[in-house]
Design a protein around this motif. Structure first.
Motif, PDB file in Angstrom:
ATOM      1  N   GLN A  11       0.926  -1.210   0.215  1.00 41.25           N
ATOM      2  CA  GLN A  11       0.110  -0.019  -0.119  1.00 41.25           C
ATOM      3  C   GLN A  11       0.999   1.242   0.134  1.00 41.25           C
ATOM      4  N   ALA A  12       1.778   1.207   0.574  1.00 37.11           N
ATOM      5  CA  ALA A  12       2.858   2.323   0.519  1.00 37.11           C
ATOM      6  C   ALA A  12       3.273   2.718  -0.723  1.00 37.11           C
ATOM      7  N   ILE A  13       3.938   1.398  -1.385  1.00 34.11           N
ATOM      8  CA  ILE A  13       4.547   1.619  -2.779  1.00 34.11           C
ATOM      9  C   ILE A  13       3.128   1.901  -3.704  1.00 34.11           C
ATOM     10  N   ASN A  14       2.142   1.722  -3.212  1.00 39.20           N
ATOM     11  CA  ASN A  14       0.698   2.096  -4.050  1.00 39.20           C
ATOM     12  C   ASN A  14       0.470   3.618  -4.033  1.00 39.20           C
ATOM     13  N   VAL A  15       0.816   3.828  -3.010  1.00 35.36           N
ATOM     14  CA  VAL A  15       0.411   5.373  -2.516  1.00 35.36           C
ATOM     15  C   VAL A  15       1.415   6.131  -3.231  1.00 35.36           C
TER      16      VAL A  15
ATOM     17  N   VAL B  23      -5.616  -4.797  -3.880  1.00 34.04           N
ATOM     18  CA  VAL B  23      -6.202  -4.694  -5.391  1.00 34.04           C
ATOM     19  C   VAL B  23      -6.960  -3.527  -5.585  1.00 34.04           C
ATOM     20  N   VAL B  24      -7.640  -3.222  -4.421  1.00 32.83           N
ATOM     21  CA  VAL B  24      -8.642  -2.162  -4.800  1.00 32.83           C
ATOM     22  C   VAL B  24      -7.927  -0.780  -4.889  1.00 32.83           C
ATOM     23  N   THR B  25      -6.763  -0.835  -4.158  1.00 34.85           N
ATOM     24  CA  THR B  25      -5.917   0.507  -4.436  1.00 34.85           C
ATOM     25  C   THR B  25      -5.366   0.421  -5.854  1.00 34.85           C
ATOM     26  N   TRP B  26      -5.178  -0.556  -6.261  1.00 32.89           N
ATOM     27  CA  TRP B  26      -4.652  -0.729  -7.531  1.00 32.89           C
ATOM     28  C   TRP B  26      -5.736  -0.008  -8.773  1.00 32.89           C
ATOM     29  N   GLY B  27      -7.012  -0.351  -8.417  1.00 30.77           N
ATOM     30  CA  GLY B  27      -7.940  -0.105  -9.075  1.00 30.77           C
ATOM     31  C   GLY B  27      -8.298   1.675  -8.916  1.00 30.77           C
ATOM     32  N   ILE B  28      -8.178   1.737  -7.734  1.00 30.28           N
ATOM     33  CA  ILE B  28      -8.240   3.373  -7.433  1.00 30.28           C
ATOM     34  C   ILE B  28      -7.059   4.043  -8.189  1.00 30.28           C
ATOM     35  N   ILE B 115       3.874   7.454   5.195  1.00 31.06           N
ATOM     36  CA  ILE B 115       4.600   8.239   4.464  1.00 31.06           C
ATOM     37  C   ILE B 115       4.349   9.775   4.841  1.00 31.06           C
ATOM     38  N   VAL B 116       3.584  10.203   5.670  1.00 34.85           N
ATOM     39  CA  VAL B 116       3.360  11.512   6.181  1.00 34.85           C
ATOM     40  C   VAL B 116       4.455  11.638   7.074  1.00 34.85           C
ATOM     41  N   PHE B 117       4.853  10.770   7.944  1.00 35.85           N
ATOM     42  CA  PHE B 117       5.837  10.917   8.678  1.00 35.85           C
ATOM     43  C   PHE B 117       7.037  10.835   8.155  1.00 35.85           C
TER      44      PHE B 117
END
Lengths: 246, 236
Positions: A11-15, B23-28, B115-117
């Protein structure tokens, strides 16, 4: 509760990938287009500002030209006014001169008319005075109308030039003698005596009565006239009185 | 009994298990990336409605960053805006039947918070230098160093827990009501979830902005057009 670290990493990579994609394909082109629009707007504003400055310069130039035209117009108007004023002054001067000339002419005419009138008045007065004198002299007594003038008539004949007196003495026939009234015998004798003494020959008289003579005697000869009458005196006085400028 | 929070891999890519949130994130990712690509292909100086909407979104993000951080928003636009768009889209994925929001799983929220950190530290060091950034932990006195370190960690955890709790609870509530009451009953709650999702996306983005802004403050010049003083935003 457990955490799937693989999912977390994916997810980190995806983001991160999504952030890259959005940065590359969304934010960058949109911001670039906004910046381009802002630049275009700035260019347009600059162009509009430049056009406005040019228009203002043109306006200022037009104002300057208008001011120059107005100044030239004012100068021409001033010059025209000056010319008009000069012409007006010249016309006024000419008119004044003409009026002055007319006035002087009129004054001269008036003076001449006045002089003429004065002369005429003087003539009339002289004639009137002579008429008055003639009327007054008509009142001279009858004995004084002839006798006192006989001696003077003889003196007048004696005073004639020698040639006239000789011609008069050589003339034949009676001497024409004018008197204001018929002569008395004594007066006729006195006349003949005095004239004979002067002419050196006996004299006959042809007396003509002329009342206009008032008093006195007048001897008419073909070449000489001896007047010794009031009328002759009055005529001489009138002539002297009515003689102007001679 | 298996925890409802547990996720099972849908398939494996080698040793890597691929779960539904991924997978949903890939879709997004595909939807947002493809949509952004398609939407920005024919940008014009005179914008249409879609371009105007995009520009309004970008301008709003920039304005929010500028108002909060008092700096030029350009370096932070992609991070803050991207996080906001992703969280918003992820939260609203629940509108599609059969899909769960990736943010309803703690791994996604943790990834975002991580990521924010990292970004906070990276921007802080970039703005102040390593020594300058580290000195901020000793403010106002060195006694505060432990507390500041703990704060860095706890506020990251608060980001994770806040987003995870709100979205996960919404999914659970809707699931429970759907199983108990029927098909149409959860619709008001789904509408409420839309609002909650938008608010949470905004809060997450704003908190990320505040954290980064606090890290870079006093290290960067203020933004040339700063219309308002910095906002103090607190999570509900």
């Amino acid at each position: 509760m457990t955490i799937d670290w693989w999912t977390l990493a994916l997810q980190a990579i995806n983001v991160l990938v999504l952030l890259f994609i959005l940065s590359r394909f969304l934010f960058r082109p949109v911001v670039a287009m906004m910046a381009e629009r802002q630049a275009a707007a700035t260019r347009d504003l600059d162009a509009a500002r430049a056009a406005r400055k040019a228009a203002e310069a043109e306006q200022a130039k037009a104002k300057t030209e208008a001011a120059a035209i107005a100044a030239a117009r004012k100068d021409k108007l001033d010059a025209a006014a000056t010319d008009a004023e000069a012409q007006k002054k010249a016309l006024l001067a000419a008119a004044r001169a003409e009026v002055e000339a007319l006035r002087k002419g009129a004054e001269a005419e008036i003076s001449a008319a006045r002089a003429t009138a004065e002369r005429e008045d003087a003539d009339r007065a002289s004639h009137l005075a002579v008429d008055i004198a003639a009327r007054l002299l008509t009142r001279v007594p009858a004995e004084a109308q002839v006798f006192p003038f006989i001696g003077d008539l003889a003196d007048g004949v004696a005073a004639l030039p020698e040639a006239s007196r000789t011609t008069l003495a050589a003339a034949e026939g009676p001497l024409a003698l004018k008197a204001p009234r018929a002569l008395t015998e004594a007066e006729a004798d006195a006349c003949r005596t005095k004239l004979a003494a002067v002419l050196g020959r006996p004299v006959t008289l042809a007396v003509e009565v002329v009342p206009e003579l008032i008093a006195g005697l007048e001897l008419d000869a073909p070449h000489a006239v001896v007047r010794n009458t009031f009328r002759a005196d009055l005529d001489r006085i009138l002539k002297e009185l009515t003689r102007h400028g001679a | 009994m298996q925890s409802p929070l547990a996720i099972e891999p849908l398939f494996h890519l080698g040793p890597v298990p691929v779960t539904e949130p991924v997978v949903v994130t890939w879709g997004i990712l595909l939807a947002l990336g493809g949509g952004a690509f398609l939407a920005t292909r024919h940008l014009k100086l005179v914008p249409g409605r879609g371009q105007a909407l995009l520009e309004a979104v970008v301008s709003t993000i920039d304005s929010q960053i500028r108002d909060t951080m008092q700096v030029d928003p350009a370096p932070y636009r992609a991070l803050i805006g991207g996080i906001f768009l992703f969280v918003l889209t992820a939260n609203w994925v629940s509108l599609i039947p059969g899909l769960e929001p990736p943010t309803a799983h703690v791994e996604t929220d943790a990834a975002l918070a991580l990521i924010v950190f990292v970004a906070t530290i990276g921007y802080g060091i970039k703005a102040r230098g390593l020594a300058g950034y580290l000195k901020t932990f000793a403010e106002p006195t060195w006694v505060m160093i432990p507390l500041n370190v703990v704060e860095q960690i706890t506020r990251t955890f608060s980001l994770v827990v806040r987003l995870f709790g709100n979205i996960m609870s919404g999914v659970f509530v809707i699931g429970i009501i759907l199983s108990l009451a029927g098909l149409l009953v959860p619709i008001p709650l789904m509408a409420l979830d839309l609002l909650t999702g938008a608010v949470q996306a905004y809060i997450f983005a704003v908190l990320a902005t505040v954290f980064i802004g606090a890290a870079v403050s006093e290290g960067e010049a203020p933004a040339p057009q700063a219309p308002a003083p910095p906002q103090k935003t607190e999570a509900p």
